[in-house]
Scaffold this active site. Structure first.
Site, mmCIF file in Angstrom:
data_model
loop_
_atom_site.group_PDB
_atom_site.id
_atom_site.type_symbol
_atom_site.label_atom_id
_atom_site.label_comp_id
_atom_site.label_asym_id
_atom_site.label_seq_id
_atom_site.Cartn_x
_atom_site.Cartn_y
_atom_site.Cartn_z
ATOM 1 N N ASP A 143 0.813 -1.228 0.000
ATOM 2 C CA ASP A 143 0.000 0.000 0.000
ATOM 3 C C ASP A 143 0.841 1.272 0.000
ATOM 4 O O ASP A 143 0.587 2.200 0.778
ATOM 5 C CB ASP A 143 -0.926 0.039 1.222
ATOM 6 C CG ASP A 143 -1.639 -1.264 1.494
ATOM 7 O OD1 ASP A 143 -1.935 -1.983 0.526
ATOM 8 O OD2 ASP A 143 -1.916 -1.560 2.666
ATOM 9 N N GLU B 166 -11.060 -0.745 -3.475
ATOM 10 C CA GLU B 166 -10.374 -0.051 -2.383
ATOM 11 C C GLU B 166 -9.215 0.759 -2.967
ATOM 12 O O GLU B 166 -9.078 0.888 -4.174
ATOM 13 C CB GLU B 166 -9.844 -1.066 -1.361
ATOM 14 C CG GLU B 166 -8.862 -2.071 -1.956
ATOM 15 C CD GLU B 166 -8.576 -3.255 -1.047
ATOM 16 O OE1 GLU B 166 -9.338 -3.473 -0.091
ATOM 17 O OE2 GLU B 166 -7.580 -3.951 -1.320
#
Length: 306
Positions: A17, A187
């Site tokens: 991420d 997401e």
């Protein structure tokens, strides 16, 4: 022997991420420490002056500094404003409005921290428009307006941050949490601006499986509407799988863009075994984004000016 390219992965360790920023004449990458949730209790950061050699800064934020966090912290997104650094992150992986957690904000005087809890509670702690409060991404537009995009469970929202960067304002229409969910959103939202257009990107598929990927939309407003164009990052069975949840670097003074993302090496099966990589992201003449080619070489040196 000097490295000619960054190589992929660009540094050792299991990380995911990644958010990318340029602070104080350095390239910075802020990733999730990729481990089982119960072990995601701190954040590290990495900086470079050329995209080739990276220096690690240990534990810029620890769970012990966040009074309400107890299970996991991940998906950081920092920004600088007014000489301070604001660091947004997800914590606790809440599954309902009855649980404590969501998106927090920490603050520091330097890019490397140490960061401390800014408000003593989550900034976003409820489900709005079906969006799980995870995966924040902060974006400041050319007019100084600050936006925080976030969301999981297939729904994406945007809120407008007040000038203090630690409280949420309202939009001109009176709405606070605005749904901006594009088709197939899962997401990991990310926003950049180029030539007056807003490029909104997000992750699709499942983060623990090979089909994790990134798609994008192009709009004339930071609020959309965001109509999906197509995928720009996905697995290459000869290089790596699960390529997704990214940040972006624009090399200063150029129209050169580099995507910073995580992927899973072909030798790994554990879903937490993710590494951070760099590859070029290029635009066509019409402004569309070319699909990114996953490489082992990474990118060439791009020294940052003093």
């Amino acid at each position: 022997m000097l490295k000619r390219t960054s190589g992929n992965p660009i540094f050792e360790g299991w990380y995911a991420d990644p958010e990318a920023r340029i602070f104080e004449n350095k390239y910075w990458i802020y990733p999730t420490y990729s481990a089982p949730y119960e072990e995601q209790r701190h954040f590290d950061a990495f900086y470079s002056t050329d995209l080739i050699e990276w220096t690690k800064v240990d534990r810029i934020l620890e769970m012990s500094s966040i009074s309400w966090a107890w299970r996991a912290m991940w998906a950081p997104s920092p920004i600088e404003r007014g000489g301070k650094y604001y660091y947004y992150f997800a914590a606790n992986d809440i599954q309902s409005d009855d649980e404590i957690g969501g998106i927090g904000v920490a603050v520091a005087d330097r890019p490397e921290g140490p960061y401390r809890d800014a408000i003593g509670k989550p900034l976003v702690d409820k489900f709005h428009h079906g969006a799980q409060p995870i995966d924040p991404h902060v974006f400041i537009d050319d007019d100084g307006s600050a936006y925080l995009y976030y969301g999981g469970w297939g729904h994406c929202n945007v809120v407008k941050l007040n000038d203090d960067m630690i409280s949420i304002g309202t939009f001109e229409d009176g709405e606070t949490f605005k749904s901006v969910t594009p088709e197939h959103f899962v997401e990991g939202p990310c926003m950049i601006k180029r030539d007056g257009f807003y490029y909104f990107m997000w992750a699709e598929g499942g983060w623990g499986v090979p089909d994790y990927s990134v798609a994008y939309a192009k709009a004339t407003s930071p609020l959309g509407p965001f109509e999906r164009v197509g995928k720009i990052l996905q697995q290459n069975p000869e290089v790596a799988t699960s390529a997704g949840h990214h940040g972006m670097i624009q090399v200063p003074g150029t129209d050169e863009w580099i995507i910073v993302y995580h992927r899973r090496p072909l030798t790994e099966t554990d879903r937490n075994h993710r590494v951070v990589c760099l590859d070029r992201m290029e635009f066509e003449e019409d402004g569309s984004i070319r699909p990114v080619q996953l490489t082992f070489e990474g990118v060439s040196a791009r020294p940052i000016g003093e």
